[in-house]
Design a protein around this motif. Sequence first.
Motif, short mmCIF file in Angstrom:
data_model
loop_
_atom_site.label_atom_id
_atom_site.label_comp_id
_atom_site.label_asym_id
_atom_site.label_seq_id
_atom_site.Cartn_x
_atom_site.Cartn_y
_atom_site.Cartn_z
N VAL A 136 21.21 43.19 28.01
CA VAL A 136 22.32 43.86 28.70
C VAL A 136 23.15 44.66 27.70
O VAL A 136 23.56 45.80 27.97
N ALA A 137 23.41 44.07 26.53
CA ALA A 137 24.16 44.78 25.50
C ALA A 137 23.40 46.01 25.03
O ALA A 137 24.00 47.07 24.77
N GLY A 138 22.07 45.88 24.90
CA GLY A 138 21.26 47.02 24.48
C GLY A 138 21.34 48.16 25.47
O GLY A 138 21.43 49.34 25.10
N SER A 139 21.32 47.85 26.77
CA SER A 139 21.43 48.88 27.80
C SER A 139 22.78 49.57 27.74
O SER A 139 22.87 50.81 27.82
N TYR A 194 27.56 50.24 16.76
CA TYR A 194 26.95 48.93 16.56
C TYR A 194 26.45 48.38 17.89
O TYR A 194 27.18 48.35 18.88
N ARG A 195 25.20 47.96 17.91
CA ARG A 195 24.63 47.32 19.10
C ARG A 195 24.74 45.80 18.93
O ARG A 195 24.06 45.22 18.08
N PRO A 196 25.59 45.13 19.70
CA PRO A 196 25.77 43.68 19.53
C PRO A 196 24.50 42.91 19.90
O PRO A 196 23.89 43.17 20.95
N THR A 197 24.10 41.97 19.07
CA THR A 197 22.99 41.06 19.36
C THR A 197 23.35 39.68 18.87
O THR A 197 24.13 39.52 17.91
N PHE A 198 22.78 38.69 19.53
CA PHE A 198 23.00 37.31 19.11
C PHE A 198 22.52 37.14 17.68
O PHE A 198 21.41 37.53 17.33
N GLN A 199 23.34 36.54 16.83
CA GLN A 199 22.95 36.32 15.43
C GLN A 199 23.73 35.15 14.86
O GLN A 199 24.85 34.86 15.28
N ILE A 200 23.12 34.49 13.90
CA ILE A 200 23.74 33.36 13.23
C ILE A 200 23.87 33.70 11.75
O ILE A 200 22.87 33.97 11.07
N SER A 201 25.08 33.69 11.27
CA SER A 201 25.34 34.01 9.87
C SER A 201 25.07 32.79 8.99
O SER A 201 25.36 31.65 9.37
N SER A 245 28.64 35.54 12.72
CA SER A 245 27.83 35.11 13.86
C SER A 245 28.35 35.73 15.15
O SER A 245 29.56 35.96 15.31
N LEU A 246 27.42 35.99 16.07
CA LEU A 246 27.76 36.45 17.42
C LEU A 246 27.00 35.58 18.40
O LEU A 246 25.78 35.44 18.29
N ASN A 247 27.71 35.01 19.37
CA ASN A 247 27.02 34.21 20.38
C ASN A 247 27.11 34.89 21.75
O ASN A 247 27.67 35.98 21.89
N VAL A 248 26.57 34.25 22.75
CA VAL A 248 26.51 34.82 24.10
C VAL A 248 27.91 35.08 24.66
O VAL A 248 28.16 36.12 25.30
N ASP A 249 28.85 34.16 24.42
CA ASP A 249 30.20 34.35 24.93
C ASP A 249 30.89 35.54 24.28
O ASP A 249 31.63 36.28 24.93
N HIS A 250 30.69 35.70 22.96
CA HIS A 250 31.26 36.86 22.28
C HIS A 250 30.75 38.16 22.90
O HIS A 250 31.53 39.08 23.18
N ILE A 251 29.45 38.24 23.10
CA ILE A 251 28.85 39.46 23.64
C ILE A 251 29.36 39.73 25.06
O ILE A 251 29.68 40.86 25.42
N GLY A 252 29.43 38.67 25.88
CA GLY A 252 29.92 38.84 27.25
C GLY A 252 31.35 39.34 27.28
O GLY A 252 31.69 40.22 28.10
N LYS A 253 32.20 38.80 26.42
CA LYS A 253 33.60 39.25 26.38
C LYS A 253 33.67 40.71 25.96
O LYS A 253 34.42 41.51 26.54
N TRP A 254 32.90 41.08 24.95
CA TRP A 254 32.89 42.46 24.46
C TRP A 254 32.44 43.42 25.56
O TRP A 254 33.04 44.47 25.78
N LEU A 255 31.38 43.04 26.26
CA LEU A 255 30.87 43.90 27.34
C LEU A 255 31.90 44.03 28.47
O LEU A 255 32.11 45.11 29.02
N ALA A 256 32.52 42.91 28.84
CA ALA A 256 33.50 42.94 29.93
C ALA A 256 34.71 43.78 29.56
O ALA A 256 35.24 44.54 30.39
N LEU A 257 35.19 43.68 28.32
CA LEU A 257 36.34 44.47 27.89
C LEU A 257 36.05 45.96 27.90
O LEU A 257 36.96 46.78 28.03
#
Length: 667
Positions: free
Chosen positions: A247-250, A261-268, A353-365
């Motif tokens: 969804v973030a890629g789209s 920047y294209r947000p993707t799940f990642q673990i630092s 790190s970026l998790n699913v909740d971070h990405i969802g909040k970013w997309l919604a904002l």
Amino acid sequence: MPLPTQPVYFLPLSPSALAAFLEGAQIPAAALERAGLFAAALCQGKPHHSAALTRLIEQACGLFAAHPDAAAAQFHALAPRLPTRLNDWLEALALQGVVLGPEAVVQQFCQLSPEDYPVDPFQAACRTTLEPHTIRFYTDAAVDPDAQDATGGEALQAPAYVERTHDYTAEQARALRAIVANDDEHIDLDAYAGAGKTHLILQLLDSATRRYTYIAPRPSQVQAFRRRLSGALPVEILSQISFANQVAGSAFRLGILGTAYRPTFQISKASFRDIAQRIGLQPIGNQPPASVLRVAFEGIATWCRSRDERLAPRHFVRAVPWAMIDAAPYIAAAEHVWRCMFDPVLQKATLLSLNVDHIGKWLALHGARIPASWGTLLIDEGHDMSPAWKALLSGYEGSVISLGDPNQRLVGRSPRFATGMKLEIVQSVRQGPMVEQLVNETVALDATGYFDGPFAGSPDQPTLARTYAAWDEVPGRGARVYGNPWRLLEEAQRLSAAGASFGVHPDTLSSVGREVNRGEEAYREMTSHGGSSQRWEALLAECNEQDMPQIPRMFMRGYNRDRFIELTQRLTAFHEAPLQLMLVEHAKNTEFAQVAMSMCCFRTGFGRGYAHNPVRAAYTAMTRGTQQLWMPAGALDELGQSIARYHANRTEQRRSKLAKPAWTAPR
């Protein structure tokens, strides 16, 4: 006594007949029910296999039919050796996998066949929880104007539906019919734990009448579903991580995010100290940059799980309770960290790190939308989705079915679709009637009004609810659930010292490891600052409230991360261990024959680390066991006090929130 492995066995004895015998020595009129009572009485002394019970009932039924006047003497001779309480009878039977027959079924067979025992028809008639239902799964196929039959005639008409007959509860069948009849609806399907949500999902995916996209919380669930489905089905199975990335890629390709920047799940893998240095984070008071970063991460996590568009002081109360005095510096730090999390230069090396909740909040904002190309979306464990993701799903142009149990949402309330339908399943297929009252009394302590109907136990499951006075009374096998990581750590150390074979849930190990790090760092901070440390004082207060003064002393005697790692190396693999330990938040989506709940599952709501709703946490743990559930004496009284503390803390947080100005989150 070992747990029964045979299917549940129904006695031709009704609950009312057994109660009448215990209260007034009344013997059933029909020979068949007398035989059922006789078998129940003999089961109080020793276990009987189902085949032996069948022979016993058949012989007793014949004798009582031939000599009806002898029944009184038979039961009079047995009476001195029998329990006098109904619950004792039921527990003794349940331990052997034996239950009483449903009232209506017993009466029916006593009328149809009062003097013999038609065992197979009777057992089949008693299994009323799951029954055959025929469901019509409507297809999306339409007439193909170019298609012809074998003789070159008119166009072929594709079937309008596919009929399938399978075993369902009545509520499962109603829910399926509603789902397949509304192919463009947004549906919140609320189902109590053990109500068969996974069964429904598999039936929908197996129907192959629509294009489905199944979204599971974890990659392990994706693999499990793939093994159970045919590879030829038009089904896409994704984890929430994969779905969020796509969804973030789209949104990125459409230019909606306004960033390179294209947000993707990642673990630092970078340390807090390195991250703080790279992003230029400044200390706050006596808190070094690494500690400020930890607080910022926890505040951001809480914010992303809320409906709020702006960061606020209350998002930091779990990380630093004293932040309510002056949260402005922490909010400013979190805003800076949030911007860095989506900075293309910094994230090129996976710094944060970026998790699913971070990405969802970013997309919604940023007002992103989910592309209308996924078909019907099936969201498993939808109760745990963040409000941001629920809002994104509400804007989806196709059908969305969110399956969940809002009572298992440990923090916050489960978000709903903006518009749509609500369905409900209250009938359990996992646990029996003996835990029904317990579950409903627990849920009633926090009347959130999620379900219209009460939890209903399955008469096909002989689940026992046992009470223990001391922890050493609980079984040495099965699952043990804890509400506090320190209690679990103590138990793990004790079991390890005793040479027991046990495992700890992988997610629980990670949580306990973080708490060990916190304790070690707080003690080191205290000793390096001349005996003064807010983090150490907070740990002391937390352990004092939970009556665990030994935890701070443990760190004072030198307990550290290395000692914890030594413990983990002695553990048995979790899924192979005869005894399995876990925190209550990691008991979701699990099922065990035996479950023992520590008192700390009910003694929560104190402060920083225990912000989950204590009633929902206890409910989640007590709905895991299929055969035995062990709880401490006075558990519900303790839970009532915990929920009162929890609501008092929430009220105080709301008052503090009203007294503070709002802060605008960066976009």
